[in-house]
Design an enzyme around this catalytic site. Structure first.
Site, PDB file in Angstrom:
ATOM      1  N   ASP A   7       1.024  -1.235  -0.086  1.00  0.00           N
ATOM      2  CA  ASP A   7      -0.026   0.154   0.177  1.00  0.00           C
ATOM      3  C   ASP A   7       1.052   1.141   0.101  1.00  0.00           C
ATOM      4  O   ASP A   7       1.363   1.469   0.850  1.00  0.00           O
ATOM      5  CB  ASP A   7      -0.791   0.184   1.399  1.00  0.00           C
ATOM      6  CG  ASP A   7      -1.798   1.066   1.200  1.00  0.00           C
ATOM      7  OD1 ASP A   7      -2.499   1.580   0.203  1.00  0.00           O
ATOM      8  OD2 ASP A   7      -2.126   1.728   2.552  1.00  0.00           O
ATOM      9  N   GLU A  67      -1.187  -1.142  -5.118  1.00  0.00           N
ATOM     10  CA  GLU A  67      -2.445  -0.472  -5.162  1.00  0.00           C
ATOM     11  C   GLU A  67      -2.169   0.831  -6.277  1.00  0.00           C
ATOM     12  O   GLU A  67      -1.239   1.487  -6.097  1.00  0.00           O
ATOM     13  CB  GLU A  67      -3.165   0.092  -3.723  1.00  0.00           C
ATOM     14  CG  GLU A  67      -4.548   0.678  -4.124  1.00  0.00           C
ATOM     15  CD  GLU A  67      -5.390   0.998  -2.830  1.00  0.00           C
ATOM     16  OE1 GLU A  67      -6.205   0.090  -2.382  1.00  0.00           O
ATOM     17  OE2 GLU A  67      -4.535   1.563  -1.898  1.00  0.00           O
ATOM     18  N   ASP A 139      -2.422   0.844   7.150  1.00  0.00           N
ATOM     19  CA  ASP A 139      -1.593   0.658   5.851  1.00  0.00           C
ATOM     20  C   ASP A 139      -1.265  -0.718   5.703  1.00  0.00           C
ATOM     21  O   ASP A 139      -1.337  -1.303   4.511  1.00  0.00           O
ATOM     22  CB  ASP A 139      -0.717   1.456   5.720  1.00  0.00           C
ATOM     23  CG  ASP A 139      -0.850   3.161   6.013  1.00  0.00           C
ATOM     24  OD1 ASP A 139      -1.631   3.614   5.053  1.00  0.00           O
ATOM     25  OD2 ASP A 139      -0.574   3.523   7.116  1.00  0.00           O
TER      26      ASP A 139
END
Length: 169
Positions: A7, A67, A139
């Site tokens: 992330d 992502e 996260d």
């Protein structure tokens, strides 16, 4: 097979490693790489890169997933996030690991079943799929969701390749 989910973030880069065995997945590790906001951008990106390289060296993932960046109202923030995302793509690529990329809604849809799920819903479903997991940070939880998403997409690709087409002999 081990999958590393990342992330990307400039201040906090979450990571999570899962082990995939057919349809079964198991939590291996998760964490957060922190950069100091008082440092200049180059130094912060270096901290993120070195931290991610250390994670890769420790856990030796076979696949990685990151992502995709969403665009927010602040163009400067979006550009900085994009640079952190560049580090998230570069570190596994430098290690010879292929990297999948997923939109935030695709991760949510895969993990929760709804593309606009709230963070709490995503974390809840990650806990269900990885019993006993303790998140290092939100996260890191997102990174585990990204790893789960990638593992499910890999399984789908494997099934499509392994399934013979009708009429084929």
């Amino acid at each position: 097979m081990k999958v590393l989910g990342i992330d990307p973030g400039l201040r906090n880069m979450g990571w999570g490693v899962i082990e995939v065995d057919g349809p079964r997945i198991r939590h291996v590790a998760n964490g957060t790489i922190h950069s100091d906001g008082a440092q200049d951008l180059g130094a912060r990106l270096s901290v993120l890169f070195r931290g991610l390289c250390a994670v890769i060296a420790t856990h030796a993932p076979d696949e990685a997933a990151v992502e995709q960046t969403f665009v927010n109202k602040d163009a400067t923030g979006t550009l900085k996030l994009g640079q952190a995302r560049g580090v998230a793509l570069l570190a596994p690529a430098e290690a010879g690991i292929s990297v999948g990329e997923y939109a935030p809604n695709a991760v949510k849809k895969t993990v929760v079943g709804v593309g606009h799920a709230a963070k709490e819903q995503v974390q809840h479903m990650v806990r269900i799929q990885l019993p006993g997991v303790i998140f290092d940070s939100p996260d890191a939880a997102d990174a585990l969701a990204i790893a789960i998403c990638h593992s499910r997409h890999l399984q789908g690709r494997t099934l499509r390749v392994a399934t013979p087409k009708r009429g084929a002999a």
